[in-house]
Design an enzyme around this catalytic site. Structure first.
Site, short mmCIF file in Angstrom:
data_model
loop_
_atom_site.label_atom_id
_atom_site.label_comp_id
_atom_site.label_asym_id
_atom_site.label_seq_id
_atom_site.Cartn_x
_atom_site.Cartn_y
_atom_site.Cartn_z
N ASN A 124 43.60 51.29 32.85
CA ASN A 124 42.84 52.45 33.35
C ASN A 124 43.52 52.89 34.64
O ASN A 124 43.31 52.30 35.68
CB ASN A 124 41.38 52.02 33.60
CG ASN A 124 40.57 53.11 34.28
OD1 ASN A 124 41.01 54.26 34.37
ND2 ASN A 124 39.39 52.74 34.77
N LYS B 68 43.05 55.38 36.39
CA LYS B 68 42.17 56.14 37.31
C LYS B 68 42.91 57.39 37.80
O LYS B 68 43.75 57.92 37.05
CB LYS B 68 41.69 55.24 38.46
CG LYS B 68 41.08 53.94 37.93
CD LYS B 68 40.27 53.19 38.93
CE LYS B 68 39.72 51.93 38.26
NZ LYS B 68 38.83 51.17 39.12
N GLU C 151 32.48 54.14 37.98
CA GLU C 151 32.81 55.20 38.96
C GLU C 151 32.26 56.54 38.50
O GLU C 151 31.82 57.37 39.31
CB GLU C 151 34.33 55.25 39.18
CG GLU C 151 34.80 54.03 40.00
CD GLU C 151 36.23 53.59 39.76
OE1 GLU C 151 37.02 54.35 39.15
OE2 GLU C 151 36.56 52.46 40.16
N GLU D 221 32.22 45.28 33.10
CA GLU D 221 32.89 45.44 34.38
C GLU D 221 31.87 45.32 35.51
O GLU D 221 31.22 46.32 35.87
CB GLU D 221 33.56 46.81 34.47
CG GLU D 221 34.65 47.02 33.45
CD GLU D 221 35.69 48.02 33.95
OE1 GLU D 221 36.88 47.69 33.91
OE2 GLU D 221 35.30 49.11 34.40
N GLY E 265 38.17 46.69 41.79
CA GLY E 265 38.99 47.13 42.90
C GLY E 265 38.75 46.36 44.19
O GLY E 265 39.20 46.75 45.25
N SER F 146 39.30 43.49 38.77
CA SER F 146 40.29 42.68 39.47
C SER F 146 41.00 41.66 38.57
O SER F 146 41.29 40.54 38.99
CB SER F 146 39.67 41.99 40.70
OG SER F 146 39.18 42.97 41.61
P1 PGA Z 1 40.42 46.98 38.84
O1 PGA Z 1 39.64 48.14 38.03
O2 PGA Z 1 41.23 46.21 37.82
O3 PGA Z 1 41.30 47.72 39.81
O4 PGA Z 1 39.39 46.14 39.50
C1 PGA Z 1 39.11 47.91 36.75
C2 PGA Z 1 38.41 49.14 36.27
O5 PGA Z 1 37.76 49.83 37.07
O6 PGA Z 1 38.48 49.47 35.06
#
Ligand code: PGA
Length: 248
Positions: free
Chosen positions: A9, A11, A95, A165, A171, A210
């Site tokens: 992802n 983003k 998000e 998640e 993040g 993460s």
């Molecule tokens: P991250 O994000 O691996 O940066 O924690 C995962 C996600 O939001 O899909």
């Protein structure tokens, strides 16, 4: 056996130049693997289609409109994603829920729009830290799941993908332990099994939050964890490829 999936992802990251190198790195570095997916921002779907067509890597978007077409300024429909060869679309990322006000009803409608168009939705579920600390994790993910199964029926999950998640792990560098993640994955699968044992046996449930090259293997070794949804680490091809290999 459920085929594991590792989906990147991206983003709101990337550029034409950076993506070119990243996609080449992913294609080369995951040769021979199955279940590798990259989800880019909308403007780069054409680039993904050009770079990934004919390879083993699938691609998708990070959102879509619940509407088919018409006066919805700024929105992108499922059929547009089909035009660019997408197989997957992320739905209801935390998000989108927290920053852009997506409700469980909207998420269910988007899930349906994806399925109706033949796309594979990756439906995100997860609790905040406050919800976890108050013991509400199962209730929160259950409500998020049932908003969708109540709208489209449990059979619609059969070849869809769920992504657990925990918001507090996204993040933040703070990953759920394999045991914490497994507990929620098992709970989700049991909830689905109450509606259909067959669907529960088939649905892939990814973990996200993460995931790194250093912790992917122990997460993916848990019995109800069928791969990962990867944010930050999906932007570094070496890291992402190592995570994909951990799922093989
Ligand atoms: P991250 O994000 O691996 O940066 O924690 C995962 C996600 O939001 O899909």
């Amino acid at each position: 056996m459920r085929q594991k999936i590792v989906a990147g992802n991206w983003k709101m990251n990337g550029s034409l130049v950076d993506n070119e190198a990243l996609l080449k790195g992913v294609v080369d570095g995951t040769a021979g693997l199955k279940g590798v997916v990259c989800c880019s921002p909308y403007p780069y779907l054409f680039q993904m289609q050009k770079a990934l067509s004919g390879t083993h890597v699938a691609w998708g978007a990070q959102n879509l409109s619940q509407y088919d077409k018409g006066a919805y300024t700024g929105e992108v429909s499922a059929s547009m994603l089909n035009d660019f060869g997408c197989s997957y679309v992320i739905i209801g990322h935390s998000e989108r829920r927290a920053i852009f006000g997506e409700t469980s009803v909207m998420v269910a409608e988007k899930f349906k729009a994806a399925k109706d168009a033949g796309l594979i939705p990756i439906l995100c579920l997860g609790e905040t830290l406050a919800e976890r600390e108050s013991g509400a994790t199962f209730a929160v993910v259950g409500e998020q799941l049932e908003a969708v199964t109540g709208f489209v029926g449990v059979e619609a999950l059969e070849d869809a993908v769920l992504a657990y998640e925990p918001v507090w792990a996204i993040g933040t560098g703070r990953t759920a332990t394999p045991e914490q993640a497994q507990e929620v994955h098992r709970h989700l699968r049991e909830r689905i099994a109450h509606l259909s044992a067959e669907v529960a046996g088939h649905v892939r449930i990814l973990y996200g939050g993460s995931v790194k090259a250093s912790n992917a293997a122990e997460l993916f070794a848990m019995p109800d964890i069928d791969g990962g949804l990867i944010g930050g680490a999906s932007l570094i091809s070496g890291d992402f490829c190592e995570i994909c290999r951990a799922a093989a």
